[in-house]
Design a protein around this motif. Structure first.
Motif, PDB file in Angstrom:
ATOM      1  N   ASN A   1       0.835  -1.203   0.000  1.00 48.18           N
ATOM      2  CA  ASN A   1       0.000   0.000   0.000  1.00 48.18           C
ATOM      3  C   ASN A   1       0.872   1.256   0.000  1.00 48.18           C
ATOM      4  O   ASN A   1       2.106   1.182   0.026  1.00 48.18           O
ATOM      5  CB  ASN A   1      -0.995  -0.017   1.163  1.00 48.18           C
ATOM      6  CG  ASN A   1      -0.327   0.020   2.539  1.00 48.18           C
ATOM      7  OD1 ASN A   1       0.834   0.405   2.673  1.00 48.18           O
ATOM      8  ND2 ASN A   1      -1.071  -0.371   3.568  1.00 48.18           N
TER       9      ASN A   1
ATOM     10  N   ASP B   1      -8.287  -4.742   8.407  1.00 47.55           N
ATOM     11  CA  ASP B   1      -9.195  -3.868   7.660  1.00 47.55           C
ATOM     12  C   ASP B   1      -9.036  -4.098   6.156  1.00 47.55           C
ATOM     13  O   ASP B   1      -7.917  -4.296   5.662  1.00 47.55           O
ATOM     14  CB  ASP B   1      -8.908  -2.406   7.965  1.00 47.55           C
ATOM     15  CG  ASP B   1      -9.207  -2.039   9.411  1.00 47.55           C
ATOM     16  OD1 ASP B   1      -9.979  -2.781  10.057  1.00 47.55           O
ATOM     17  OD2 ASP B   1      -8.664  -1.027   9.899  1.00 47.55           O
TER      18      ASP B   1
ATOM     19  N   PRO C   1      -8.600  -2.956   2.524  1.00 45.74           N
ATOM     20  CA  PRO C   1      -8.123  -1.725   1.879  1.00 45.74           C
ATOM     21  C   PRO C   1      -9.234  -1.060   1.068  1.00 45.74           C
ATOM     22  O   PRO C   1     -10.068  -1.740   0.462  1.00 45.74           O
ATOM     23  CB  PRO C   1      -6.996  -2.225   0.967  1.00 45.74           C
ATOM     24  CG  PRO C   1      -6.565  -3.528   1.553  1.00 45.74           C
ATOM     25  CD  PRO C   1      -7.791  -4.133   2.140  1.00 45.74           C
ATOM     26  N   GLU C   2      -9.220   0.245   1.067  1.00 42.57           N
ATOM     27  CA  GLU C   2     -10.226   0.979   0.312  1.00 42.57           C
ATOM     28  C   GLU C   2     -10.120   0.631  -1.175  1.00 42.57           C
ATOM     29  O   GLU C   2      -9.022   0.615  -1.742  1.00 42.57           O
ATOM     30  CB  GLU C   2     -10.016   2.488   0.496  1.00 42.57           C
ATOM     31  CG  GLU C   2     -11.094   3.333  -0.151  1.00 42.57           C
ATOM     32  CD  GLU C   2     -10.918   4.808   0.152  1.00 42.57           C
ATOM     33  OE1 GLU C   2     -11.587   5.621  -0.505  1.00 42.57           O
ATOM     34  OE2 GLU C   2     -10.100   5.138   1.048  1.00 42.57           O
ATOM     35  N   GLY C   3     -11.270   0.304  -1.767  1.00 45.79           N
ATOM     36  CA  GLY C   3     -11.290  -0.045  -3.181  1.00 45.79           C
ATOM     37  C   GLY C   3     -11.056  -1.511  -3.460  1.00 45.79           C
ATOM     38  O   GLY C   3     -11.156  -1.941  -4.622  1.00 45.79           O
TER      39      GLY C   3
END
Length: 299
Positions: free
Chosen positions: A30, A84, A86-88
């Motif tokens: 990331n 969590d 990851p966004e997207g």
């Protein structure tokens, strides 16, 4: 020749850079520099990544590893930062994704054995040793060893065999201090895992770990004490002198080497797709291992 029957194309996720596609896991990085590890439902056998996936396998491996990391936290730190999504990221990554520390990985498979089987048995039958360690006479397939032993291996690329090596060779490759840390941590984690599994009616015959360094600190990484990295046997069916029933992909190996599959392991042809009954039975073994070890039901 071996490797992937059909190597998947990595998913492109905004904010993540794809680093590597392994036998089971896909590795990304990331924007913060952390690793994002996604456990797929892929299955490998005989150095081939098979064309048929096992539903829920990646989630079982991830959730069982998280449970074990909690049981081992006082023995050795681990690489998990967050679960969590990851966004997207695609919804299918839920439950199978870990955000992890980026470590300086040690290029050694840290293997612990408490019972004799597999490649250890082959070496024992030739020389009465495993990774150069002398063992007593009279042991057979499935025998419990006098004490757990550290039997490291060099890490191989997808499609290649890991190679068992001596402790002295590990010390030569990574240094005496690191070798000693690997042996101590490996045997401590194996012993804890063996005792917990035994209380749940399961024999932890052997297992492999991967470690890396965060600065000067040795950290447990990747997966831990799963059916992909360990041999789990039902204790009430243990019988030395034969192959043991197991909670792993042995069912798949047995089918692939049976006349029913029509596959010649010695050929260069890839394995065939798995029939539905083999997929269902294999999934059931992974789920049962999770449920027996954790004491919680899989949903």
């Amino acid at each position: 020749m071996s490797g992937f029957v059909e190597k998947p194309e990595p998913l492109q996720v905004p904010g993540l850079v794809h680093l590597h596609t392994g036998k089971v896991r896909d590795l990304y990085q990331n924007e913060a520099g952390d690793l994002v590890m996604v456990a797929s439902d892929r299955l490998s056998a005989f150095d081939w990544v098979l064309p048929t996936e096992i539903p829920d396998k990646g989630r079982v491996l991830t959730q069982l590893s998280l449970w074990w990391f909690d049981q081992l936290a006082d023995l050795v730190p681990n690489h998990v930062l967050s679960t969590d999504l990851p966004e997207g990221a695609p919804a299918d990554w839920a439950g199978r994704t870990l955000i992890c520390k980026s470590l300086q990985m040690v290029p050694i498979e840290s293997v612990a054995r408490g019972y004799l089987t597999g490649s250890g048995l082959l070496e024992y039958n030739e020389s009465r040793t495993v990774c150069g360690l002398a063992l007593p006479e009279g042991l057979v397939d499935g025998s419990e060893l006098p004490a757990p032993i550290f039997t490291p291996a060099t890490k191989a690329e997808v499609g290649e065999h890991d190679e068992n090596v001596s402790y002295e060779e590990v010390a030569r490759q990574v240094g005496a201090d690191t070798a000693a840390q690997l042996r101590q941590a490996t045997l401590a984690v194996y012993t804890r895992g063996r005792n917990i599994a035994r209380d749940r009616g399961i024999i932890l015959a052997d297992t492999k770990f991967e470690f890396g360094f965060e600065g000067e600190t040795l950290v447990l990484a990747d997966e831990v004490l799963t059916p992909d990295s360990s041999r789990f046997w039902p204790a009430d069916q243990w019988q030395p002198g034969r192959a043991q029933p197991s909670y792993d992909k042995q069912y798949v190996r047995d089918w692939l080497t049976s006349a029913e599959s029509g596959w010649d392991r010695k050929s260069e042809q890839p394995p065939p797709p798995l029939p539905e009954q083999v997929v269902t039975a294999t999934r059931a073994r992974y789920v049962e291992a999770y449920e027996r070890l954790t004491g919680t039901s899989w949903s």
